[in-house]
Design an enzyme around this catalytic site. Structure first.
Site, PDB file in Angstrom:
ATOM      1  N   HIS A  16     -21.986  36.305   9.597  1.00  0.00           N
ATOM      2  CA  HIS A  16     -24.092  36.638   9.733  1.00  0.00           C
ATOM      3  C   HIS A  16     -24.500  36.797  10.680  1.00  0.00           C
ATOM      4  O   HIS A  16     -24.557  36.662  11.476  1.00  0.00           O
ATOM      5  CB  HIS A  16     -24.728  35.820   8.574  1.00  0.00           C
ATOM      6  CG  HIS A  16     -24.511  34.467   8.934  1.00  0.00           C
ATOM      7  ND1 HIS A  16     -25.645  34.206  10.118  1.00  0.00           N
ATOM      8  CD2 HIS A  16     -24.112  33.192   8.575  1.00  0.00           C
ATOM      9  CE1 HIS A  16     -25.578  33.037   9.928  1.00  0.00           C
ATOM     10  NE2 HIS A  16     -24.140  32.289   9.446  1.00  0.00           N
ATOM     11  N   GLU A 100     -19.760  27.322   5.381  1.00  0.00           N
ATOM     12  CA  GLU A 100     -20.430  26.977   6.224  1.00  0.00           C
ATOM     13  C   GLU A 100     -20.240  25.326   6.417  1.00  0.00           C
ATOM     14  O   GLU A 100     -19.970  24.857   5.131  1.00  0.00           O
ATOM     15  CB  GLU A 100     -21.144  27.559   7.155  1.00  0.00           C
ATOM     16  CG  GLU A 100     -21.511  26.220   8.556  1.00  0.00           C
ATOM     17  CD  GLU A 100     -20.498  27.454   9.559  1.00  0.00           C
ATOM     18  OE1 GLU A 100     -18.848  26.789   9.348  1.00  0.00           O
ATOM     19  OE2 GLU A 100     -21.213  27.443  10.639  1.00  0.00           O
TER      20      GLU A 100
END
Length: 207
Positions: A16, A100
């Site tokens: 990202h 994550e």
């Protein structure tokens, strides 16, 4: 008997765009923090870099920084109109398997200056305090790849996956780019830039 022609699938993976936590060197984990203005610009740059590809499927983690990066990239590419819903949004499938690594008690703390973090032995199989281990992350990323991505690559599709730094490193292991660390061994710590696409080609499902 004639040999069956080979089938080539393509996989694009990237992290990202920048977040406030990235900027301040804070461990983010599963905290759902937004993109910065720079992060949004990085996402758009990534989209323009992959505009020459036609994606058949797009995946992102359930965290907004990854999902929004994917959406901004597809918009900036200007070549992915086939992936739009009737309301104008993009068809992006979310998966919890590619969120994550959970940084547990270290979430929101500076990984460059915090003494406890600096002194913690980041070994492959040991979870962070009240968080996850890299081994657990590699296992779920492997499950995601085998079930959701590999069958598409074997059919010759082009797949985009927008995730996080720890997940990119897990993909390195799942794809065989890095060896699987032994229990007690440190996880490879290569830097993962924000919104920097990597393209992998698979012939008959093999990288």
């Amino acid at each position: 008997m004639s040999k069956k022609p080979s089938v080539t699938g393509r996989l694009v993976i990237f992290r990202h765009g920048q977040t406030p936590y990235n900027k301040a060197h804070l461990m983010t984990g599963i905290a759902d923090v937004p993109l910065t203005a720079l992060g949004e610009a990085q996402a758009a740059d990534a989209g323009r870099a992959i505009a020459h590809l036609r994606f058949d499927k797009v995946f992102a983690s359930t965290l907004s920084r990854a999902f929004n990066t994917a959406a901004l990239a597809l918009e900036a590419a200007g070549t992915q109109e086939h992936l739009r819903h009737d309301d104008g949004s993009f068809m992006i499938s979310k998966s919890k398997d590619i969120v994550e690594l959970d940084t547990g008690d270290f979430t929101g703390r500076c990984h460059k200056t915090d003494p406890e973090i600096l002194n913690w032995g980041r070994t492959y199989d040991v979870p962070l305090p009240n968080g996850e281990s890299s081994k657990q992350v590699v296992e779920r990323v492997g499950r995601f790849f085998d079930k959701k991505v590999l069958p598409r690559l074997e059919r010759g599709e082009t797949v985009l996956v927008v995730v996080h730094a720890g997940i990119v490193r897990a993909f390195d292991i799942v794809l065989g780019i890095e060896p699987v660390p032994a229990d007690g061994q440190e996880m490879p710590k290569r830097p993962v830039p924000n919104a920097s696409p990597a393209l992998f080609e698979f012939t008959d499902g093999v990288l």
